[in-house]
Design an enzyme around this catalytic site. Structure first.
Site, mmCIF file in Angstrom:
data_model
loop_
_atom_site.group_PDB
_atom_site.id
_atom_site.type_symbol
_atom_site.label_atom_id
_atom_site.label_comp_id
_atom_site.label_asym_id
_atom_site.label_seq_id
_atom_site.Cartn_x
_atom_site.Cartn_y
_atom_site.Cartn_z
ATOM 1 C CG PHE A 131 -2.259 1.030 1.174
ATOM 2 C CD1 PHE A 131 -2.900 0.775 0.248
ATOM 3 C CD2 PHE A 131 -1.896 2.295 1.702
ATOM 4 C CE1 PHE A 131 -4.098 1.805 0.371
ATOM 5 C CE2 PHE A 131 -2.829 3.300 1.567
ATOM 6 C CZ PHE A 131 -4.197 3.014 0.916
ATOM 7 C CG ASP A 200 -0.883 -2.185 6.917
ATOM 8 O OD1 ASP A 200 -1.751 -2.470 7.265
ATOM 9 O OD2 ASP A 200 -0.805 -1.457 6.138
ATOM 10 C CE1 TYR A 225 -9.396 3.095 6.135
ATOM 11 C CE2 TYR A 225 -9.050 4.436 7.966
ATOM 12 C CZ TYR A 225 -8.539 3.983 6.837
ATOM 13 O OH TYR A 225 -7.079 4.039 6.305
ATOM 14 C CE LYS A 226 -8.225 -0.635 5.014
ATOM 15 N NZ LYS A 226 -8.703 0.324 3.798
ATOM 16 N NE ARG A 370 -10.086 -3.175 -2.900
ATOM 17 C CZ ARG A 370 -9.599 -2.263 -1.924
ATOM 18 N NH1 ARG A 370 -8.413 -2.511 -1.664
ATOM 19 N NH2 ARG A 370 -10.050 -1.082 -1.241
HETATM 20 C C1 PLP Z 1 -2.924 -1.735 3.816
HETATM 21 C C2 PLP Z 1 -3.172 -0.241 4.242
HETATM 22 N N1 PLP Z 1 -2.320 0.396 4.888
HETATM 23 C C3 PLP Z 1 -2.523 1.506 5.067
HETATM 24 C C4 PLP Z 1 -3.554 2.440 4.972
HETATM 25 C C5 PLP Z 1 -3.753 3.884 5.163
HETATM 26 O O1 PLP Z 1 -4.076 4.005 6.558
HETATM 27 P P1 PLP Z 1 -4.187 5.296 7.261
HETATM 28 O O2 PLP Z 1 -5.146 6.271 6.508
HETATM 29 O O3 PLP Z 1 -4.979 5.124 8.609
HETATM 30 O O4 PLP Z 1 -2.911 6.054 7.691
HETATM 31 C C6 PLP Z 1 -4.520 1.882 4.217
HETATM 32 C C7 PLP Z 1 -5.698 2.494 3.628
HETATM 33 O O5 PLP Z 1 -6.564 1.961 2.881
HETATM 34 C C8 PLP Z 1 -4.229 0.659 3.681
HETATM 35 O O6 PLP Z 1 -5.278 -0.257 2.833
#
Ligand code: PLP
Length: 411
Positions: A131, A200, A225-226, A370
């Site tokens: 990501f 993560d 939030y997911k 997705r």
């Molecule tokens: C795998 C992954 N890591 C990190 C994030 C971003 O996290 P944050 O906005 O809390 O920094 C996301 C957001 O969708 C994500 O899918």
């Protein structure tokens, strides 16, 4: 639990009738007729989350005012919410807290680990299809700390970790294709070279079984939030294995991580528990909503949640193959997280065409459709209907419209 896939809509109805998790949908405030396949991008609101938010805003803030830091449990809410999350991640209660964003927590954990000399070398590693935020943070931290930075091809992160003994930032479930990694095995391999993995857990928490302690994981973070349905911008959580908590110091030593914030000392003394990773004042309204949302998981067996996610994924990938779509996700269910991806050159338009039918899915550039398969509120009939709609959109080419080509700021 599910031994075969439904092969007609009637059979899908029957699956729903026998679904041991069917009652979990009642916790959600979802508009009738909507098929929501993006619970892994922003989970829908639960009644308890909305009630908790309402209570925090209308009573604790409006009437309790500053007293609520003590009387409404605001001061300890980040820890309390952390303990709710510990069960879902296979951690001890004292090892998880809620704070900041995943981006900030990755930075704090990786920086703290480097400064404490936890990995055998100061090489920071990331695979090129991780990501984006994980990539930016890892590279920026390497630059700041003068560490070696390696962006390696997808699939080569662990081998590089074995060579260097540095830190690998790694998603347990890939945000792109839903591929799931073997945490225990990878931790074992990392330890052999003195390396460290920072997990993560964003696309994993609340949809698959996670066993941080059992797998020997040392550091992790994830968003809420997911699949956890904490709400837009809900704060992230972080995990630090108990023996490491006192060895690590955050690079952002704010007053909320101090051992005694209200003595207002000029000198920083970190709290001797996980709260040392806090920095500023926590977002109470968001925390209240998150804490309420997590109640939906309290009486649920996460292994049943994961089993249903696998079955929903099997149904979606099976039907996608019948439609001739390229399935990007593993077909073997136990190698997947809770979402499935398909590729198509007109993925953006197709996702917009689904949206016009009240079926919300994700488009991920450049060509990915997705589907997030949140087992708490999705039914087998939802997947069946979404795949029927997809079949019709493809067959009639009804995606081919000017209005579906327009890209919004958030896709
Ligand atoms: C795998 C992954 N890591 C990190 C994030 C971003 O996290 P944050 O906005 O809390 O920094 C996301 C957001 O969708 C994500 O899918």
């Amino acid at each position: 639990m599910f031994y075969k896939l439904p092969s007609s809509r009637d059979e899908a109805v029957n699956f729903d009738r026998h679904d041991i998790l069917a009652h979990a949908r009642e916790a959600f405030d979802i508009e009738g007729g909507l098929v929501y396949l993006v619970g892994h991008s922003l989970g829908p609101a639960t009644h308890n989350a909305l009630d908790a938010l309402h209570q925090a805003a209308r009573y604790d803030w409006r009437r309790g005012l500053v007293r609520s830091w003590n009387t409404a449990g605001w001061f300890t809410l980040a820890r309390k919410t952390g303990t709710q999350l510990a069960r879902l991640t296979g951690a001890r209660r004292q090892e998880v807290m809620v704070a900041d964003s995943v981006s900030a927590n990755l930075f704090k954990l990786a920086s703290a680990a480097l400064s404490a000399g936890l990995p055998a070398s100061s090489t920071l590693i990331i695979e090129e299809d991780e990501f984006p935020t994980d990539q930016y943070i890892t590279e920026a931290l390497a630059n700041l700390q003068g560490a070696d930075f390696r962006r390696v091809p997808a699939g080569e992160g662990l081998a590089t970790l074995s060579e260097t003994g540095g830190i690998l930032v790694r998603s347990l479930v890939s945000y792109r294709n839903g591929e799931r990694r073997d945490m225990a095995q990878e931790e074992k391999r990392a330890k052999e070279s003195g390396g460290l993995i920072i997990w993560d857990l964003s696309h994993a928490t609340g949809v698959i079984e996670i066993a941080l302690n059992k797998a020997g994981a040392r550091l992790a973070t994830g968003c809420t939030y997911k699949y956890l349905n904490g709400g837009p911008g809900a704060p992230s959580f972080l995990y630090v294995q108990k023996d490491l908590i006192k060895k690590l110091q955050t690079p952002m030593p704010g007053w909320m991580g101090h051992a005694h914030p209200f003595t207002f000392d000029a000198e920083y003394t970190p709290a001797d528990d996980i709260t040392r990773f806090a920095n500023g004042t926590p977002p109470i309204l968001s925390l209240a909503a998150l804490s309420g949302a997590l109640e939906a998981f309290e009486a649920l067996d996460i292994s049943l949640v994961a089993a249903k996610a696998r079955a929903l994924g099997d149904l979606a990938t099976h039907r996608a193959q019948e439609l001739g779509l390229t399935v990007c996700s593993p077909l073997q269910a136990d190698l997947r997280g809770g979402h499935v991806s398909f590729s198509h050159p007109n993925a953006h338009e197709i996702v917009r065409a689904l949206g016009a039918r009240n079926i919300l899915a994700d488009f991920r550039a450049p060509d990915t459709i997705r589907f997030g398969l949140s087992p708490l509120f999705l039914r087998f009939t939802d997947i069946w209907d979404a795949m029927d709609a997809l079949a019709d959109i493809l067959e009639t080419q009804s995606w081919d419209k000017e209005e579906y080509r327009e890209r919004a700021a958030v896709t």
